[in-house]
Design an enzyme around this catalytic site. Sequence first.
Site, PDB file in Angstrom:
ATOM      1  N   LEU A  64      77.069  26.532  12.599  1.00  0.00           N
ATOM      2  CA  LEU A  64      78.065  26.282  11.556  1.00  0.00           C
ATOM      3  C   LEU A  64      79.159  25.320  12.016  1.00  0.00           C
ATOM      4  O   LEU A  64      79.763  25.514  13.069  1.00  0.00           O
ATOM      5  CB  LEU A  64      78.697  27.616  11.126  1.00  0.00           C
ATOM      6  CG  LEU A  64      79.784  27.557  10.040  1.00  0.00           C
ATOM      7  CD1 LEU A  64      79.683  28.772   9.108  1.00  0.00           C
ATOM      8  CD2 LEU A  64      81.187  27.472  10.639  1.00  0.00           C
ATOM      9  N   LEU A  65      79.359  24.306  11.193  1.00  0.00           N
ATOM     10  CA  LEU A  65      80.479  23.370  11.387  1.00  0.00           C
ATOM     11  C   LEU A  65      81.575  23.755  10.412  1.00  0.00           C
ATOM     12  O   LEU A  65      81.283  24.076   9.265  1.00  0.00           O
ATOM     13  CB  LEU A  65      79.942  21.963  11.116  1.00  0.00           C
ATOM     14  CG  LEU A  65      80.880  20.776  10.851  1.00  0.00           C
ATOM     15  CD1 LEU A  65      80.144  19.470  11.165  1.00  0.00           C
ATOM     16  CD2 LEU A  65      81.392  20.743   9.416  1.00  0.00           C
ATOM     17  N   ASN A  66      82.835  23.746  10.866  1.00  0.00           N
ATOM     18  CA  ASN A  66      83.918  23.783   9.878  1.00  0.00           C
ATOM     19  C   ASN A  66      84.929  22.677  10.135  1.00  0.00           C
ATOM     20  O   ASN A  66      84.518  21.502  10.121  1.00  0.00           O
ATOM     21  CB  ASN A  66      84.482  25.193   9.647  1.00  0.00           C
ATOM     22  CG  ASN A  66      85.022  25.921  10.839  1.00  0.00           C
ATOM     23  OD1 ASN A  66      84.346  26.085  11.839  1.00  0.00           O
ATOM     24  ND2 ASN A  66      86.245  26.380  10.743  1.00  0.00           N
ATOM     25  N   ASP A  67      86.184  22.969  10.326  1.00  0.00           N
ATOM     26  CA  ASP A  67      87.225  21.935  10.263  1.00  0.00           C
ATOM     27  C   ASP A  67      86.993  20.724  11.170  1.00  0.00           C
ATOM     28  O   ASP A  67      86.629  20.878  12.339  1.00  0.00           O
ATOM     29  CB  ASP A  67      88.578  22.504  10.697  1.00  0.00           C
ATOM     30  CG  ASP A  67      88.915  23.822  10.063  1.00  0.00           C
ATOM     31  OD1 ASP A  67      88.148  24.313   9.236  1.00  0.00           O
ATOM     32  OD2 ASP A  67      89.974  24.371  10.423  1.00  0.00           O
ATOM     33  N   GLU A 122      96.998  27.020   6.194  1.00  0.00           N
ATOM     34  CA  GLU A 122      96.162  26.527   7.291  1.00  0.00           C
ATOM     35  C   GLU A 122      96.179  24.996   7.301  1.00  0.00           C
ATOM     36  O   GLU A 122      96.372  24.358   6.275  1.00  0.00           O
ATOM     37  CB  GLU A 122      94.718  27.019   7.121  1.00  0.00           C
ATOM     38  CG  GLU A 122      94.587  28.531   7.287  1.00  0.00           C
ATOM     39  CD  GLU A 122      93.135  29.009   7.343  1.00  0.00           C
ATOM     40  OE1 GLU A 122      92.842  29.905   8.133  1.00  0.00           O
ATOM     41  OE2 GLU A 122      92.304  28.490   6.575  1.00  0.00           O
TER      42      GLU A 122
HETATM   43  C1  FRU Z   1      90.373  26.752   8.687  1.00  0.00           C
HETATM   44  C2  FRU Z   1      90.442  27.644   9.913  1.00  0.00           C
HETATM   45  C3  FRU Z   1      91.627  27.296  10.778  1.00  0.00           C
HETATM   46  C4  FRU Z   1      91.206  27.787  12.123  1.00  0.00           C
HETATM   47  C5  FRU Z   1      89.731  27.447  12.122  1.00  0.00           C
HETATM   48  C6  FRU Z   1      88.873  28.393  12.905  1.00  0.00           C
HETATM   49  O1  FRU Z   1      89.094  26.658   8.159  1.00  0.00           O
HETATM   50  O2  FRU Z   1      90.476  28.999   9.531  1.00  0.00           O
HETATM   51  O3  FRU Z   1      92.853  27.838  10.325  1.00  0.00           O
HETATM   52  O4  FRU Z   1      91.892  27.162  13.165  1.00  0.00           O
HETATM   53  O5  FRU Z   1      89.325  27.443  10.768  1.00  0.00           O
HETATM   54  O6  FRU Z   1      87.544  27.941  12.945  1.00  0.00           O
END
Ligand code: FRU
Length: 492
Positions: free
Chosen positions: A44-47, A222
């Site tokens: 999984l990729l996020n930020d 965030e």
């Molecule tokens: C936003 C978040 C950030 C946190 C990161 C953790 O999507 O919840 O606030 O640093 O993802 O993966």
Amino acid sequence: NEWTTEMRYRPYEKWNQTYEQQLIDAKKNSPWHMNYHIQPNSGLLNDPNGFSYFNGRWHLFYQLYPYGPVHGLKSWYHLSSTNLVDWQDEGYGLLPNNSYDSHGVYSGTALPVGDQLLLAYTGNVRGENWSRASYQLGAWMDQNNHVTKIEKPLIPTPPKGYTMHFRDPQVIPYGEGYLLVIGAQNDQEEGKVLVYQSANVTDWTLLGELDFTNDSMGFMVECPNLLFIDERPVLIFCPQGMEKTVAPYENIYPNMVIIGDSFDVENVKIVNPQPLQNLDDGFDVYATQAFNAPDGRVLSVGWAGLPELAYPTDTEGWAHCLTLVRELRIQDNRLYQQPVAEHQALRQTQTSVQGTLAARQAVVTNTTNCYELEVNLPADSQGTLSFFADEQNNHKLALHFDTKNGKIILDRSQVSLPLNEVFGNTRTITLTQNQAVKLQVFADKSICEIFVNDGEYALTSRVFPQAGETHLFIEGNQGEYTGNYWELRSSS
Ligand code: FRU
């Protein structure tokens, strides 16, 4: 199968390589694997994190959990580029491996300082009874991309009156020194943005809460980013749990923008803030990161995904991608966004498209679902563009336009794999009435990014077509449409 806490936070070295290879292969063989969007090799990729220009290259990191489509033990994964389109895999940038970040290297930013790149990030630590601690940490990346963590936290604890929901530091140059902007939650569980100041990027003093609104921003903010465009402050941020009366939005959590007239650092204030705007009016953008690049442009990249939601690739063991890199500007007090001009490097053969808006016709006869499309719609027309459509046009991602009344509706109600329907199937934007509309569309296998009127609006949506859902149709009541179509190559 259940993802237990033990599995999510299992040290990386305890996963076996055969399993990891299976995940990589499943991702590679997925029909929804994109050709020119940044996506994880597995998991999984996020930020997006640490988007910067350093040592002659663009650098971009992203939040990664590599062992499945869930939010587990996070790292920063590193890519670099010379053109913002083709990205070189640089491997892990930051791994969770000490007592300040044992349960995740969370989001943050990067800034060149001297001949090194400062990485500023949140270390997430879980203690007894899974209690949360949050440290704001630093690391130096040298010219060989070698990263050394700074031993002492940049900010060891949240200030008095704030909870451990304290994360996502952004460091920017300001005046003679630097500012650090960070998401926070106060003891009354209200989302806030705090600002710190430093002369040297390692010793930080709290200036205070950023004053940018009188409304409640919900329970947490965030990924705040403070930018300057034409010397005006722009705050990009993600308020969680904000009332929809403050600013309308339909995604689980919005990614919002506020533009001010000036920034008053003494009072930590965005002066004369405009109303909140959604950064992207589609279904799937969050945690956008932007920065003032040394070439004078303001560039952004977002997570094309949202917290807490399921997506069809979960069953294949991976999830999400980043948006294309966009250039930001202000026009008529709105934030405009367009994919950077460098994306033209992806264009292959060009086909001009045109026709009379009438019964359904193919814009081009068949596509690879990997194209750029420019369409100019006449001022007095109503109709529908269908992306990712099957031959009969039963399934599609539809864009309904009504230029006469100034409306565009992005409609995912007829896609073959419905997605997070509790958050609605349509997104609507309002434009000037009786005006021609220009669309620029980037389709890439399982994502569609639509830019309206040279970036006045952006609408980003994931879509998960089945075999044969590769058609691109247009229909309408009257008038002529014109435009161009390019197949796009894969990025490297
Ligand atoms: C936003 C978040 C950030 C946190 C990161 C953790 O999507 O919840 O606030 O640093 O993802 O993966």
